[in-house]
Scaffold this active site. Sequence first.
Site, PDB file in Angstrom:
ATOM      1  N   SER A  69      15.584 -17.540 -28.452  1.00 17.51           N
ATOM      2  CA  SER A  69      15.731 -18.712 -29.307  1.00 17.51           C
ATOM      3  C   SER A  69      14.890 -18.584 -30.583  1.00 17.51           C
ATOM      4  CB  SER A  69      15.302 -19.952 -28.529  1.00 17.51           C
ATOM      5  OG  SER A  69      15.555 -21.093 -29.299  1.00 17.51           O
ATOM      6  N   ARG A 122      15.977 -28.285 -23.215  1.00 18.91           N
ATOM      7  CA  ARG A 122      16.315 -28.107 -21.803  1.00 18.91           C
ATOM      8  C   ARG A 122      15.075 -28.240 -20.916  1.00 18.91           C
ATOM      9  NH1 ARG A 122      17.199 -23.432 -20.857  1.00 18.91           N
ATOM     10  NH2 ARG A 122      16.800 -22.626 -22.958  1.00 18.91           N
ATOM     11  N   LYS A 175      20.030 -15.553 -34.229  1.00 19.11           N
ATOM     12  CA  LYS A 175      21.406 -15.249 -33.815  1.00 19.11           C
ATOM     13  C   LYS A 175      22.410 -16.067 -34.625  1.00 19.11           C
ATOM     14  CE  LYS A 175      20.818 -16.355 -29.483  1.00 19.11           C
ATOM     15  NZ  LYS A 175      19.373 -16.664 -29.575  1.00 19.11           N
ATOM     16  N   THR A 176      22.169 -17.380 -34.699  1.00 18.27           N
ATOM     17  CA  THR A 176      23.120 -18.249 -35.392  1.00 18.27           C
ATOM     18  C   THR A 176      23.062 -18.022 -36.905  1.00 18.27           C
ATOM     19  OG1 THR A 176      22.981 -19.887 -33.635  1.00 18.27           O
ATOM     20  CG2 THR A 176      23.775 -20.670 -35.767  1.00 18.27           C
ATOM     21  N   HIS A 213      23.667 -12.834 -24.026  1.00 15.38           N
ATOM     22  CA  HIS A 213      23.108 -13.886 -24.884  1.00 15.38           C
ATOM     23  C   HIS A 213      22.990 -13.306 -26.285  1.00 15.38           C
ATOM     24  CE1 HIS A 213      19.659 -16.843 -25.924  1.00 15.38           C
ATOM     25  NE2 HIS A 213      20.819 -17.430 -26.072  1.00 15.38           N
ATOM     26  N   LYS A 237      24.197 -24.365 -21.523  1.00 16.87           N
ATOM     27  CA  LYS A 237      23.549 -23.198 -20.934  1.00 16.87           C
ATOM     28  C   LYS A 237      23.763 -23.130 -19.416  1.00 16.87           C
ATOM     29  CE  LYS A 237      21.496 -20.600 -24.107  1.00 16.87           C
ATOM     30  NZ  LYS A 237      21.760 -21.027 -25.471  1.00 16.87           N
ATOM     31  N   ARG A 286      19.148 -30.242 -34.012  1.00 16.28           N
ATOM     32  CA  ARG A 286      20.314 -29.347 -33.898  1.00 16.28           C
ATOM     33  C   ARG A 286      21.572 -30.009 -34.405  1.00 16.28           C
ATOM     34  NH1 ARG A 286      20.114 -24.024 -31.178  1.00 16.28           N
ATOM     35  NH2 ARG A 286      18.085 -23.985 -30.177  1.00 16.28           N
ATOM     36  N   ASP A 292      26.381 -17.407 -29.949  1.00 16.64           N
ATOM     37  CA  ASP A 292      25.386 -17.469 -28.862  1.00 16.64           C
ATOM     38  C   ASP A 292      25.727 -16.776 -27.546  1.00 16.64           C
ATOM     39  OD1 ASP A 292      22.740 -18.582 -28.296  1.00 16.64           O
ATOM     40  OD2 ASP A 292      23.739 -19.812 -26.809  1.00 16.64           O
TER      41      ASP A 292
HETATM   42  P1  ATP Z   1      18.989 -20.317 -30.307  1.00 17.59           P
HETATM   43  O1  ATP Z   1      19.179 -19.325 -29.185  1.00 17.59           O
HETATM   44  O2  ATP Z   1      17.953 -21.343 -29.973  1.00 17.59           O
HETATM   45  O3  ATP Z   1      20.273 -20.899 -30.781  1.00 17.59           O
HETATM   46  P2  ATP Z   1      18.988 -18.493 -32.601  1.00 17.59           P
HETATM   47  O4  ATP Z   1      18.642 -17.099 -32.214  1.00 17.59           O
HETATM   48  O5  ATP Z   1      20.404 -18.807 -32.846  1.00 17.59           O
HETATM   49  O6  ATP Z   1      18.318 -19.503 -31.541  1.00 17.59           O
HETATM   50  P3  ATP Z   1      18.619 -19.542 -35.219  1.00 17.59           P
HETATM   51  O7  ATP Z   1      19.183 -20.857 -34.867  1.00 17.59           O
HETATM   52  O8  ATP Z   1      19.430 -18.642 -36.060  1.00 17.59           O
HETATM   53  O9  ATP Z   1      18.134 -18.791 -33.894  1.00 17.59           O
HETATM   54  O10 ATP Z   1      17.193 -19.828 -35.851  1.00 17.59           O
HETATM   55  C1  ATP Z   1      16.507 -19.064 -36.759  1.00 17.59           C
HETATM   56  C2  ATP Z   1      15.662 -20.034 -37.563  1.00 17.59           C
HETATM   57  O11 ATP Z   1      14.690 -19.342 -38.322  1.00 17.59           O
HETATM   58  C3  ATP Z   1      16.511 -20.815 -38.543  1.00 17.59           C
HETATM   59  O12 ATP Z   1      15.989 -22.103 -38.625  1.00 17.59           O
HETATM   60  C4  ATP Z   1      16.326 -20.032 -39.849  1.00 17.59           C
HETATM   61  O13 ATP Z   1      16.464 -20.842 -40.981  1.00 17.59           O
HETATM   62  C5  ATP Z   1      14.873 -19.579 -39.704  1.00 17.59           C
HETATM   63  N1  ATP Z   1      14.540 -18.297 -40.387  1.00 17.59           N
HETATM   64  C6  ATP Z   1      13.528 -18.133 -41.247  1.00 17.59           C
HETATM   65  N2  ATP Z   1      13.436 -16.861 -41.658  1.00 17.59           N
HETATM   66  C7  ATP Z   1      14.415 -16.172 -41.033  1.00 17.59           C
HETATM   67  C8  ATP Z   1      14.841 -14.797 -41.059  1.00 17.59           C
HETATM   68  N3  ATP Z   1      14.207 -13.893 -41.787  1.00 17.59           N
HETATM   69  N4  ATP Z   1      15.894 -14.461 -40.301  1.00 17.59           N
HETATM   70  C9  ATP Z   1      16.522 -15.374 -39.526  1.00 17.59           C
HETATM   71  N5  ATP Z   1      16.177 -16.681 -39.467  1.00 17.59           N
HETATM   72  C10 ATP Z   1      15.123 -17.095 -40.212  1.00 17.59           C
HETATM   73 MN    MN Z   2      21.754 -20.129 -31.937  1.00 15.54          MN
END
Ligand code: ATP
Ligand code: MN
Length: 526
Positions: A233, A54, A237-238, A215, A196, A316, A252
């Site tokens: 980010s 973004r 979360k995901t 969020h 977003k 992504r 999300d």
């Molecule tokens: P966004 O808001 O950008 O979507 P998000 O909060 O959903 O971000 P994720 O997409 O879940 O974040 O990204 C976490 C990343 O970190 C993933 O690529 C995951 O494989 C990696 N990772 C490594 N170690 C961990 C951990 N201990 N817990 C969670 N994720 C981890």
């Molecule tokens: Mn996410």
Amino acid sequence: MIMTELDELGLKNVGKVFHNLSYDELIKHELDNGECSLTKKGATAVDTGIFTGRSPKDKYFVERDPSNKYIAWGDVNQKVSADVFNELLVVAKEQLSNKDLYVTDVFCGSSAASKKSVRFISEIAWQSHFVKNMFIRPTDSELEVFKSDFVVLNACKTVDKDYKKHGLNSEVFVLFDIENNMAIIGGTWYGGEMKKGIFSMMNYWLPLEGKLSMHCSANVGKDGDTALFFGLSGTGKTTLSTDPHRALIGDDEHGWDDHGVFNFEGGCYAKVINLDAKSEPEIYGAIKKNALLENVVMYGDGEVDYEDSSKTENTRVSYPIEHIENHKEDLMAGHPKNIIFLTADAFGVLPPVSKLTKEQAMYYFLSGYTAKVAGTERGITEPVATFSACFGEAFLPLHPTVYADLLGKKIDKHNVDVYLVNTGWTGGGYGVGKRMSIKDTRTCINTILDGTINNSEFRVTKTFKLNVPNTLGDIKPDVLFPREAWENKEAFDKTRDNLAQMFIDNYKKYQDDEHTDYAPYGPIVE
Ligand code: ATP
Ligand code: MN
């Protein structure tokens, strides 16, 4: 009918209208237009153009009444005059006139009381595919009577040549006109602006109706216990809400009203950099036909290389939530039992899990901390702290305390337990330690969700005053208590105190006469 509606919008001499195409039709268009290739598993892979993320500095709200008095104007919510907006609206309409157009009608919000009908108009088939994946897909009968509450004109192929004269940041523009229920986009093709962007609008509309917008990701256990996972980010979360033992509500964006929690979206948007089938099998498995990969490197035989970040680190995939077998069909659940704040502390200071008091919860919610590791150019290995209120300040048109107050009331009313989970560095800071294993993080989360964490004895850490379990499953003590893993205790204490000071400095902006001061519940440097 659709032609008349486009004409009323000021789009003239429109060619063919591809209105609410099926997945098969969209994929055929993407192939015919040369927008995509197909992976071995049948997913669609596209490049998003110059922008692979973004452009927050190019986002503006039109200054009008009454939104003028509600919006927290500043760097996040920048102002644009109605005159400049109208000029760029003409530019956007010209771009979208005399063209074939993709028109996609979707819902945002699974709760009937909060649902918004959104129409996206663009020239690009994959953008239609993206919003179909990400938002809630109406049924055929819902489409028959669809009337949009909000319209997005995505004129990404045009730019604002006069941006300097307009007083804007660059040729890219992402502008929201709240009163006229319209957004216009130019200069960037990135789909995340649409996702977003509407999230930002939900964050405007809902709190004004007394509903909380968040969020966060959400899932629900077999006993109906809902959990929310807030985080900036990259904090997980995901990854962490996708759990074979719990039904996914969403990854999300959610709302929380008097009936409970509901997803805004109908799909997920997962990072695929270094995606590992073993540690994230559900996400890996979701990347099949109808999933849309962005900016991944693919070989001629359709094999995808998830390790290749040559196009961007932010590779992504978007997929409809049905691709996660264990999802909650109505995208809703009751009031949360547990709330988890995710942070990726690259300083290696915060424990992997701590239980927060209500006051600490308010403090950490307003602080919205995570840390990023700066680029490795010029040998920089120092992490950079990020404080983003409510774990999503970039998407909040109203003042952060509006959301925090709503959350605080709900935590009290529904007796919610709140935890801070660090998915960042362990065994030392960045450069020495390494990222927490997903396995250890999952242990923290599983014991929170099944309540067994409360069987542990807790001890309070210095400075941050966090309640940390003395033992937890098979997690090593020096992981639970980061100081124990640092060879140089003095270095740990210094890093911890530096981080604490950053929290303290950041929190000053929330210390005023109108709000409860939660600073005493944050870190205190002695
Ligand atoms: P966004 O808001 O950008 O979507 P998000 O909060 O959903 O971000 P994720 O997409 O879940 O974040 O990204 C976490 C990343 O970190 C993933 O690529 C995951 O494989 C990696 N990772 C490594 N170690 C961990 C951990 N201990 N817990 C969670 N994720 C981890
Ligand atoms: Mn996410």
